[in-house]
Design a protein around this motif. Sequence first.
Motif, short mmCIF file in Angstrom:
data_model
loop_
_atom_site.label_atom_id
_atom_site.label_comp_id
_atom_site.label_asym_id
_atom_site.label_seq_id
_atom_site.Cartn_x
_atom_site.Cartn_y
_atom_site.Cartn_z
N TRP A 63 0.84 -1.19 0.00
CA TRP A 63 0.00 0.00 0.00
C TRP A 63 0.88 1.23 0.00
O TRP A 63 2.08 1.16 0.27
CB TRP A 63 -0.95 0.01 1.20
N THR A 64 0.28 2.34 -0.34
CA THR A 64 0.97 3.62 -0.33
C THR A 64 0.33 4.49 0.74
O THR A 64 -0.88 4.71 0.72
CB THR A 64 0.88 4.32 -1.70
N ALA A 65 1.15 4.98 1.65
CA ALA A 65 0.65 5.82 2.75
C ALA A 65 0.27 7.19 2.20
O ALA A 65 0.68 7.58 1.10
CB ALA A 65 1.73 5.96 3.82
N PRO A 66 -0.52 7.96 2.96
CA PRO A 66 -0.91 9.30 2.50
C PRO A 66 0.27 10.23 2.23
O PRO A 66 0.18 11.13 1.41
CB PRO A 66 -1.77 9.84 3.65
N ASP A 67 1.41 9.97 2.90
CA ASP A 67 2.58 10.81 2.66
C ASP A 67 3.38 10.36 1.44
O ASP A 67 4.43 10.92 1.13
CB ASP A 67 3.48 10.84 3.91
N GLY A 68 2.90 9.32 0.73
CA GLY A 68 3.57 8.86 -0.48
C GLY A 68 4.54 7.72 -0.27
O GLY A 68 5.13 7.23 -1.22
N HIS A 71 4.73 0.85 1.12
CA HIS A 71 4.98 -0.21 2.11
C HIS A 71 4.57 -1.54 1.52
O HIS A 71 3.60 -1.63 0.77
CB HIS A 71 4.17 0.03 3.39
N GLU A 72 5.31 -2.57 1.88
CA GLU A 72 4.94 -3.93 1.51
C GLU A 72 5.42 -4.84 2.63
O GLU A 72 6.60 -4.87 2.95
CB GLU A 72 5.56 -4.36 0.18
N ARG A 73 4.47 -5.54 3.23
CA ARG A 73 4.83 -6.46 4.31
C ARG A 73 3.85 -7.59 4.44
O ARG A 73 2.71 -7.48 4.00
CB ARG A 73 5.02 -5.77 5.65
N ALA A 74 4.35 -8.67 5.06
CA ALA A 74 3.48 -9.80 5.36
C ALA A 74 2.72 -9.46 6.64
O ALA A 74 3.31 -9.03 7.64
CB ALA A 74 4.31 -11.07 5.57
N LEU A 75 1.42 -9.63 6.59
CA LEU A 75 0.58 -9.27 7.73
C LEU A 75 0.02 -10.52 8.39
O LEU A 75 -0.38 -11.46 7.70
CB LEU A 75 -0.58 -8.37 7.27
N PRO A 76 -0.04 -10.52 9.71
CA PRO A 76 -0.67 -11.66 10.39
C PRO A 76 -2.15 -11.69 10.07
O PRO A 76 -2.81 -10.65 10.05
CB PRO A 76 -0.41 -11.38 11.87
N ASP A 77 -2.66 -12.87 9.80
CA ASP A 77 -4.07 -12.99 9.47
C ASP A 77 -4.54 -14.39 9.81
O ASP A 77 -3.80 -15.35 9.67
CB ASP A 77 -4.28 -12.71 7.98
N ASP A 78 -5.79 -14.49 10.25
CA ASP A 78 -6.37 -15.79 10.59
C ASP A 78 -7.15 -16.39 9.43
O ASP A 78 -7.57 -17.52 9.49
CB ASP A 78 -7.28 -15.65 11.81
N ALA A 79 -7.36 -15.62 8.37
CA ALA A 79 -8.12 -16.12 7.22
C ALA A 79 -7.25 -17.07 6.40
O ALA A 79 -6.04 -16.88 6.30
CB ALA A 79 -8.58 -14.96 6.35
N PRO A 80 -7.83 -18.09 5.80
CA PRO A 80 -7.05 -18.97 4.94
C PRO A 80 -6.53 -18.22 3.72
O PRO A 80 -7.13 -17.25 3.27
CB PRO A 80 -8.03 -20.07 4.53
#
Length: 150
Positions: A63-68, A71-80
């Motif tokens: 994603w791109t933050a409002p300041d430009g 970011h790219e990262r692995a996020l913890p998630d419980d969904a398959p």
Amino acid sequence: MSPAWLLALIPFLAGLAVTATYAVQLVTEILRRTTGNVIEATVTGHVASREATYATLHPVVSWTAPDGTAHERALPDDAPARALPEGARVRVRFDPAHPELAALDSDARHRQAVTGVCVGITLWAGTLIVVIWRLAYVLNHLREYVSWRY
């Protein structure tokens, strides 16, 4: 009372540990919800991590933050992983000051933290109630025994 009552320390201490662990997660989720921004992001892939005895796929989101800033990262998630295929649009909640704490915008982690705190409190409070009840019974029985004897 026999030394076997010391075994009551096991669920008591386990309950305290579970409560503390999930309380930290709950505070993190509350802070993320109160200070975080919600941004549309794109799933760019998945990364495997070994959390227990099995590999778990976590979505890699960009994603791109409002300041430009991108970011790219692995996020913890419980969904398959199949629920979030590559190219899917998701909502990410993150604090611009701490982008490393970003997470998918869902209620699953919050519900899990609340449930964990409740289970932990039930363990330690239930154990405490049983031990106090048993001590009261033993002391009452001892009082009756002493008054009967004299």
